[in-house]
Design a protein around this motif. Structure first.
Motif, PDB file in Angstrom:
ATOM      1  N   HIS A 248       0.848  -1.190   0.000  1.00 49.53           N
ATOM      2  CA  HIS A 248       0.000   0.000   0.000  1.00 49.53           C
ATOM      3  C   HIS A 248       0.883   1.239   0.000  1.00 49.53           C
ATOM      4  O   HIS A 248       1.936   1.283   0.648  1.00 49.53           O
ATOM      5  N   GLU A 249       0.436   2.252  -0.724  1.00 47.62           N
ATOM      6  CA  GLU A 249       1.250   3.471  -0.850  1.00 47.62           C
ATOM      7  C   GLU A 249       1.504   4.153   0.484  1.00 47.62           C
ATOM      8  O   GLU A 249       2.507   4.853   0.655  1.00 47.62           O
TER       9      GLU A 249
ATOM     10  N   TYR B  71       8.755   7.986  -3.553  1.00 45.11           N
ATOM     11  CA  TYR B  71       9.335   7.780  -4.875  1.00 45.11           C
ATOM     12  C   TYR B  71       8.989   6.417  -5.475  1.00 45.11           C
ATOM     13  O   TYR B  71       9.442   6.084  -6.580  1.00 45.11           O
ATOM     14  N   HIS B  72       8.203   5.582  -4.773  1.00 40.16           N
ATOM     15  CA  HIS B  72       7.760   4.322  -5.364  1.00 40.16           C
ATOM     16  C   HIS B  72       6.616   4.582  -6.340  1.00 40.16           C
ATOM     17  O   HIS B  72       5.674   5.322  -6.038  1.00 40.16           O
TER      18      HIS B  72
ATOM     19  N   THR C 131       1.569   0.131  -4.664  1.00 41.82           N
ATOM     20  CA  THR C 131       2.831   0.497  -5.299  1.00 41.82           C
ATOM     21  C   THR C 131       3.423  -0.695  -6.036  1.00 41.82           C
ATOM     22  O   THR C 131       3.151  -1.846  -5.708  1.00 41.82           O
ATOM     23  N   LYS C 132       4.267  -0.382  -6.999  1.00 44.72           N
ATOM     24  CA  LYS C 132       4.986  -1.427  -7.737  1.00 44.72           C
ATOM     25  C   LYS C 132       6.262  -1.754  -6.956  1.00 44.72           C
ATOM     26  O   LYS C 132       7.380  -1.425  -7.370  1.00 44.72           O
TER      27      LYS C 132
ATOM     28  N   PRO D 119      12.587   5.211 -17.268  1.00 45.54           N
ATOM     29  CA  PRO D 119      11.940   4.333 -16.290  1.00 45.54           C
ATOM     30  C   PRO D 119      13.014   3.466 -15.612  1.00 45.54           C
ATOM     31  O   PRO D 119      13.898   2.929 -16.291  1.00 45.54           O
ATOM     32  N   HIS D 120      12.946   3.342 -14.306  1.00 48.05           N
ATOM     33  CA  HIS D 120      14.019   2.643 -13.599  1.00 48.05           C
ATOM     34  C   HIS D 120      13.513   2.057 -12.288  1.00 48.05           C
ATOM     35  O   HIS D 120      12.423   2.401 -11.821  1.00 48.05           O
ATOM     36  N   GLY D 121      14.320   1.229 -11.699  1.00 50.59           N
ATOM     37  CA  GLY D 121      13.997   0.648 -10.399  1.00 50.59           C
ATOM     38  C   GLY D 121      15.202  -0.049  -9.819  1.00 50.59           C
ATOM     39  O   GLY D 121      16.249  -0.176 -10.472  1.00 50.59           O
TER      40      GLY D 121
END
Length: 447
Positions: free
Chosen positions: A341-342, A348-349, A359-360, A411-413
Motif C-alpha cells: 500500500h502506498e 518515490y515508489h 505500489t509497484k 523508467p528505472h527501479g
C-alpha cells in the motif's frame, strides 16, 4: 614471508622441510614429547617436538639447541604468534589433517598474555569486546570467507551485465527518506546527516545515463532497536537499472543475484559450512514465489496469526508465518511480498495503474526474515512532486533530488539489501552480531 606454507596446502605436499607461521592454539607438554597445535588463516596442524631435553647434556653436541627448543615450547602462551621450520610427515593416525611437522626450529614472533579473555561459550557482549580474539575461531573465519565469496558472485553478475560500480557519499545535506532515523553530525558551520541509504544517488546515476549500477557500502540508521537483525551501521547491497517495464524486472535481477551468490557459496564452502554450522546450503529455484501483501496477510491469518495493523507492513511474526507457508507449499526459502500500500512506502515508489493505492514494490523474505526492499521508481517529475506533497514532505528540501527528474529520466527501479542479514540467515546464526566484522548498535561503539 617468502618460504611460508599455508597450512591448508600441507596435505598435498610431499614429505620434506616446510616453514609455517600462525598462532598457538593448544600445547601438550609431556615428559618425553611436546605437541603444539598451530593455526593460521587457512587451518590447523600438529607440531611435534620429539627431541625433548629437560636439562643440558654435555655429551650431546646439540644439547643447547634441544634444551632451548623444549623450554620455548614449555613456556609458550596460547595465542602467541610463532614461525616453525620442520620436517613434514604424512601420518594417517594424526586426526588433524593427516600430517604433522617434526619441529626443527621455533621462533616466537609475538608473545600473548597468558590469561584467556574470551571462549566460544562466552556471552556475545564479551566476545564482541574482544572481537579480534573471537575472530580467530575457524567458524568465524569461515563466515567472512563466505561473505567474500557471496559478494564476489554478485559482482560477477553485475559485471557480466556491464553494470557500473559507484561509491556514493555517506554525508548528506538532507534526509533520503525520513528524519526519524537520521544521525545528525556537525559539519563545519552547519549540519549534515549520515546516509540511511544511497537511494537518491542511485537514481541520479539513472539520470546521468549510467544504466545499471551497483554499490556495496555502509548505511546508517538511528534506530534504538536491540533486536537480532538491527544495527545502527550496516552493509547495504544496492543496485538500480534503467529501462525497466515494471518491478518484475527488478525481482528477476534480484533472483539472478541471489542464485549466483548461493551457488558460489555452496560450491566453495558447502562442506565447511556443514561441518561448522550443520547447515546445508540450498540454491533456490527460479522464479521465487510471489504473493501480494494483502493476500499474504490473509494466509497468515488462516494459520492462526493476525498482523496487528491492517494498514502496516508485515511484522516479524508475520514474516515467519508466511515463510513457513511458502516452505510447506513450494519448498522454497524465499518469497517476494508484492503490491504494498502506498501509505507504507516512500514517495518515490511508482503507483500501480490498476490500483493507485498500491505500489509497484516488494520485500524479499528469506528464511522468515525480510532482507530487502525493491520497487519501480516514479520517474515523472509532476507525479513525483505530487506524491512527495501527499507524504507531507517539503519540496524545497528535496530540490537537489527533484532536479534529477527535470532534465529527463528513464523508467528505472532497484533494491537495497542488508548483507549482514543475508549471511546470518544463510548460516543459521542467531544474530547479525555474529556475522558483522565490528558490530555497531545503540550501546556499542567499540572496538
Amino acid at each position: 614471508m617468502k618460504n611460508r606454507e599455508l597450512i591448508k596446502n600441507l596435505a598435498a605436499r610431499e614429505d620434506g622441510t616446510v616453514t609455517v607461521s600462525g598462532w598457538v592454539e593448544k600445547v601438550r607438554d609431556q615428559r618425553h614429547v611436546q605437541f603444539v597445535v598451530l593455526r593460521d588463516e587457512t587451518g590447523a596442524v600438529q607440531l611435534v617436538n620429539g627431541g625433548v631435553l629437560r636439562e643440558a647434556d654435555p655429551e650431546n653436541p646439540r644439547s643447547d639447541i634441544l634444551l632451548t627448543r623444549t623450554e620455548t615450547i614449555t613456556h609458550l602462551e596460547l595465542g602467541s604468534f610463532v614461525t616453525v621450520t620442520g620436517e613434514l610427515q604424512h601420518n594417517e593416525r594424526v586426526k588433524l589433517g593427516g600430517v604433522e611437522i617434526q619441529i626443527e626450529t621455533i621462533e616466537v614472533v609475538s608473545h600473548s598474555l597468558a590469561e584467556t579473555r574470551t571462549t566460544p561459550d562466552s556471552h556475545i557482549d564479551v566476545r564482541l569486546d574482544w572481537r579480534f580474539l573471537d575472530l580467530r575461531r575457524p567458524e568465524q573465519n569461515l563466515i567472512f570467507r563466505v561473505q567474500t565469496t557471496f559478494e564476489h558472485a554478485l559482482r560477477e553478475v553485475w559485471m557480466n551485465r556491464e553494470f557500473i560500480e559507484i561509491h556514493t557519499p555517506k554525508l548528506m545535506a538532507s534526509a533520503s527518506e525520513s528524519r526519524a532515523e537520521l544521525f545528525e553530525v556537525d559539519y563545519f558551520d552547519g549540519k549534515a546527516y549520515l546516509a540511511q541509504s544511497p537511494q537518491f544517488f542511485k537514481q541520479m546515476a539513472q539520470a546521468a545515463g549510467f544504466g545499471g549500477i551497483f554499490e556495496i557500502g555502509p548505511a546508517f540508521r538511528a534506530d534504538p532497536s536491540f533486536t537480532s537483525r538491527h544495527a545502527t551501521e550496516f552493509t547495504s547491497v544496492d543496485t538500480e537499472l534503467s529501462w525497466i517495464e515494471s518491478h518484475e524486472d527488478v525481482m528477476e535481477l534480484h533472483e539472478e543475484l541471489i542464485v549466483a551468490g548461493l551457488t558460489a557459496v555452496k560450491e566453495k564452502h558447502g562442506e565447511a559450512i556443514k561441518k561448522a554450522f550443520n547447515i546445508d546450503i540450498t540454491v533456490p529455484e527460479r522464479p521465487f514465489p510471489r504473493i501480494p501483501l494483502a493476500e499474504a496477510k490473509e494466509i497468515v491469518k488462516e494459520r492462526g496469526y493476525e498482523v496487528p495493523r491492517a494498514d502496516a507492513d508485515m511484522d516479524p511474526e508475520g514474516e515467519r508465518q508466511i515463510s513457513a507457508y511458502v516452505r510447506e507449499k513450494y519448498g522454497h526459502d524465499f518469497v517476494f511480498l508484492t503490491d504494498y500500500h502506498e501509505s507504507i512506502r516512500p514517495f518515490y515508489h511508482m503507483r500501480s495503474e490498476e490500483d493507485s493505492s498500491l505500489t509497484k514494490s516488494y520485500d524479499l523474505i528469506y528464511n522468515g526474515t525480510e532482507i530487502s526492499t525493491g520497487a519501480q521508481r516514479e520517474h515523472r517529475i509532476e507525479v513525483l512532486e505530487a506524491q512527495a506533497l501527499e507524504k507531507g514532505m517539503d519540496l524545497k528540501e528535496l530540490e537537489f533530488y527533484l532536479d534529477f527528474f527535470r532534465y529527463g529520466m528513464p523508467p528505472h527501479g532497484g533494491f537495497g539489501m542488508g548483507l549482514n542479514r543475508v549471511i546470518m540467515l544463510m548460516l543459521g546464526q542467531s544474530s547479525i552480531r555474529e556475522v558483522t566484522y565490528l558490530f555497531r548498535g545503540p550501546t556499542r561503539l567499540k572496538p
